[in-house]
Design a protein around this motif. Structure first.
Motif, mmCIF file in Angstrom:
data_model
loop_
_atom_site.group_PDB
_atom_site.id
_atom_site.type_symbol
_atom_site.label_atom_id
_atom_site.label_comp_id
_atom_site.label_asym_id
_atom_site.label_seq_id
_atom_site.Cartn_x
_atom_site.Cartn_y
_atom_site.Cartn_z
ATOM 1 N N LEU A 65 140.030 -54.313 -33.943
ATOM 2 C CA LEU A 65 139.117 -54.242 -32.852
ATOM 3 C C LEU A 65 139.673 -55.391 -31.759
ATOM 4 O O LEU A 65 139.582 -55.137 -30.601
ATOM 5 C CB LEU A 65 137.564 -54.757 -33.436
ATOM 6 C CG LEU A 65 136.476 -54.486 -32.338
ATOM 7 C CD1 LEU A 65 135.307 -54.121 -33.058
ATOM 8 C CD2 LEU A 65 136.575 -55.594 -31.289
ATOM 9 N N GLN A 66 140.092 -56.321 -32.333
ATOM 10 C CA GLN A 66 140.354 -57.382 -31.274
ATOM 11 C C GLN A 66 141.645 -57.148 -30.366
ATOM 12 O O GLN A 66 141.899 -57.113 -29.209
ATOM 13 C CB GLN A 66 140.892 -58.704 -32.143
ATOM 14 C CG GLN A 66 141.245 -59.781 -31.007
ATOM 15 C CD GLN A 66 141.581 -61.146 -31.720
ATOM 16 O OE1 GLN A 66 141.076 -61.352 -33.037
ATOM 17 N NE2 GLN A 66 141.861 -62.313 -31.167
ATOM 18 N N ARG A 67 142.760 -56.326 -31.238
ATOM 19 C CA ARG A 67 143.810 -55.920 -30.634
ATOM 20 C C ARG A 67 143.601 -54.895 -29.556
ATOM 21 O O ARG A 67 144.115 -54.796 -28.577
ATOM 22 C CB ARG A 67 144.677 -55.400 -31.557
ATOM 23 C CG ARG A 67 145.734 -56.240 -32.434
ATOM 24 C CD ARG A 67 146.692 -55.779 -33.377
ATOM 25 N NE ARG A 67 147.390 -56.755 -34.064
ATOM 26 C CZ ARG A 67 147.367 -57.068 -35.304
ATOM 27 N NH1 ARG A 67 146.388 -56.223 -35.875
ATOM 28 N NH2 ARG A 67 147.881 -57.845 -35.848
ATOM 29 N N LEU A 68 142.628 -53.919 -29.816
ATOM 30 C CA LEU A 68 142.063 -52.887 -28.884
ATOM 31 C C LEU A 68 141.552 -53.631 -27.730
ATOM 32 O O LEU A 68 141.830 -53.183 -26.518
ATOM 33 C CB LEU A 68 141.034 -51.957 -29.643
ATOM 34 C CG LEU A 68 141.814 -50.828 -30.542
ATOM 35 C CD1 LEU A 68 140.783 -50.296 -31.490
ATOM 36 C CD2 LEU A 68 142.535 -49.920 -29.861
ATOM 37 N N HIS A 69 140.770 -54.622 -28.030
ATOM 38 C CA HIS A 69 139.981 -55.168 -26.604
ATOM 39 C C HIS A 69 141.060 -55.786 -25.862
ATOM 40 O O HIS A 69 140.799 -55.775 -24.620
ATOM 41 C CB HIS A 69 138.759 -56.207 -27.058
ATOM 42 C CG HIS A 69 137.620 -55.501 -27.178
ATOM 43 N ND1 HIS A 69 136.537 -56.171 -27.718
ATOM 44 C CD2 HIS A 69 137.137 -54.311 -27.005
ATOM 45 C CE1 HIS A 69 135.453 -55.310 -27.978
ATOM 46 N NE2 HIS A 69 135.889 -54.083 -27.833
ATOM 47 N N GLU A 70 141.833 -56.561 -26.413
ATOM 48 C CA GLU A 70 142.955 -57.239 -25.660
ATOM 49 C C GLU A 70 143.881 -56.281 -24.834
ATOM 50 O O GLU A 70 144.459 -56.861 -23.718
ATOM 51 C CB GLU A 70 144.032 -57.958 -26.756
ATOM 52 C CG GLU A 70 143.002 -59.225 -27.122
ATOM 53 C CD GLU A 70 144.123 -59.778 -28.405
ATOM 54 O OE1 GLU A 70 144.993 -59.440 -28.680
ATOM 55 O OE2 GLU A 70 143.520 -60.932 -28.835
ATOM 56 N N ALA A 71 144.025 -54.922 -25.215
ATOM 57 C CA ALA A 71 144.963 -54.083 -24.857
ATOM 58 C C ALA A 71 144.052 -53.188 -23.662
ATOM 59 O O ALA A 71 144.567 -52.229 -22.893
ATOM 60 C CB ALA A 71 145.605 -53.097 -25.557
ATOM 61 N N GLY A 72 142.646 -53.529 -23.488
ATOM 62 C CA GLY A 72 141.761 -52.856 -22.553
ATOM 63 C C GLY A 72 141.045 -51.704 -23.136
ATOM 64 O O GLY A 72 140.471 -51.143 -22.337
ATOM 65 N N PHE A 73 141.061 -51.622 -24.446
ATOM 66 C CA PHE A 73 140.456 -50.288 -24.913
ATOM 67 C C PHE A 73 139.022 -50.884 -25.428
ATOM 68 O O PHE A 73 138.861 -51.744 -26.037
ATOM 69 C CB PHE A 73 141.371 -49.610 -26.123
ATOM 70 C CG PHE A 73 142.559 -49.109 -25.665
ATOM 71 C CD1 PHE A 73 142.756 -47.756 -24.977
ATOM 72 C CD2 PHE A 73 143.688 -49.714 -25.751
ATOM 73 C CE1 PHE A 73 144.047 -47.326 -24.883
ATOM 74 C CE2 PHE A 73 145.083 -49.390 -25.224
ATOM 75 C CZ PHE A 73 145.284 -47.983 -24.901
ATOM 76 N N GLY A 74 138.047 -49.637 -25.480
ATOM 77 C CA GLY A 74 136.826 -49.888 -26.172
ATOM 78 C C GLY A 74 136.747 -49.356 -27.518
ATOM 79 O O GLY A 74 137.458 -48.649 -28.022
ATOM 80 N N VAL A 75 135.449 -49.733 -28.137
ATOM 81 C CA VAL A 75 135.231 -49.656 -29.420
ATOM 82 C C VAL A 75 133.893 -49.252 -29.716
ATOM 83 O O VAL A 75 133.033 -50.177 -29.203
ATOM 84 C CB VAL A 75 135.688 -50.817 -30.432
ATOM 85 C CG1 VAL A 75 135.464 -50.254 -31.880
ATOM 86 C CG2 VAL A 75 137.295 -51.148 -30.446
ATOM 87 N N LEU A 76 133.797 -48.029 -30.004
ATOM 88 C CA LEU A 76 132.272 -47.750 -30.506
ATOM 89 C C LEU A 76 132.280 -47.400 -31.959
ATOM 90 O O LEU A 76 133.203 -47.185 -32.551
ATOM 91 C CB LEU A 76 131.955 -46.386 -29.827
ATOM 92 C CG LEU A 76 131.536 -46.123 -28.334
ATOM 93 C CD1 LEU A 76 132.987 -46.376 -27.361
ATOM 94 C CD2 LEU A 76 130.950 -44.593 -27.878
#
Length: 289
Positions: free
Chosen positions: A238-249
């Protein structure tokens, strides 16, 4: 000779530019454009009503969607689309119609007219007996009177020709700019990337790989939708996704325990059957909501 080399080099540059400009891309839309700022641990997630508001009306019906649209707690309303035998996008979740309508047939085995004859409300309560299955067009027409974003799942694998059926309805509506398409199917996501790169897309996935960023980039999605179990098992993903600008639901969370788990990790959105309860819980447990 020198002039020939220059011309050849120019041709290569032009070819590369054309490849970049013409290739399908989702770079025009970012998760923050759709969800607002990505959440930090402890921040309140936005709320998405699962198949409308199932807590007050039968799922994927006009009464459930109306309740969801009129509920100020929700920013997104989620639904599922399948094609009828004659190619009309209809809103229904299950593989067969048995649980909701009492027949073992599939949506794709019946025409839109036949599907419209089915009662998809009596299973919920007698109060909703006679409720009919809505088409995607009806859903989008209803949405035009409200300001919610629309999260539409394409069930199973869709060909480009089938996707065009959905895109035609979305394009003809007044709410195309508020539509987001999602799927579990890699094939469907790839075809969506080719057919409609301008429409925000979300990948549904039951488990998160250690580094989901390359996959998200390759498919051109702006967010991943997954389970509470997946994000608690792999918070670094989740952290990697956020750092790359992707959202998580996360889907479909209906308990205070699951809400607390994902809020602590900074999930951006929660898809739930009980939106009003989640809204009340967030008001008590997430300052500023």
């Amino acid at each position: 000779m020198k002039r020939a080399l220059v011309l050849a080099a120019s041709g290569v540059v032009l070819a590369l530019l054309n490849a970049v400009l013409l290739a399908p891309s989702s770079s025009q839309v970012y998760a923050s454009d759709v969800f607002g700022a990505l959440r930090l641990p402890g921040d309140p997630a936005f709320i998405a009503g699962h198949r409308g508001d199932r807590s007050v009306a039968p799922e994927n019906t006009i009464p459930a969607f109306t309740a969801a649209f009129e509920n100020d707690a929700m920013q997104f309303v989620e639904t599922d689309v399948q094609l009828s035998r004659d190619g009309v996008p209809m809103l229904f979740h299950d593989t067969t119609l048995e649980r909701v309508a009492g027949t073992r047939k599939r949506v794709g085995e019946l025409s839109a007219r036949q599907l419209k004859r089915l009662d998809v409300g009596a299973f919920y309560s007698e109060r909703f007996a006679g409720t009919r299955m809505p088409s995607l067009a009806e859903f989008l027409d209803l949405a035009a009177d409200y300001d919610k974003r629309l999260l539409i799942e394409l069930k199973s694998d869709w060909t480009l020709a089938e996707i065009d059926r959905v895109l035609a309805v979305v394009d003809a509506s007044a709410v195309g700019s508020r539509v987001m398409l999602q799927s579990f199917s890699i094939e469907t996501l790839q075809n969506l990337q080719e057919a409609a790169p301008q429409i925000p897309r979300l990948m549904l996935i039951r488990e998160l790989p250690a580094d989901p960023v390359p996959m998200a980039r390759q498919l051109g999605v702006l967010a991943l939708g997954t389970t509470a179990r997946a994000v608690t098992a792999a918070p670094e993903s989740l952290q990697r996704l956020h750092e790359a600008g992707f959202g998580v639901l996360c889907y479909t969370l209906n308990s205070e325990r699951s809400w607390a788990e994902v809020r602590a990790l900074g999930v951006d959105g929660i898809i739930t059957d009980t939106p009003s309860e989640l809204d009340g819980w967030l008001a008590q447990n997430a300052p500023g909501t």
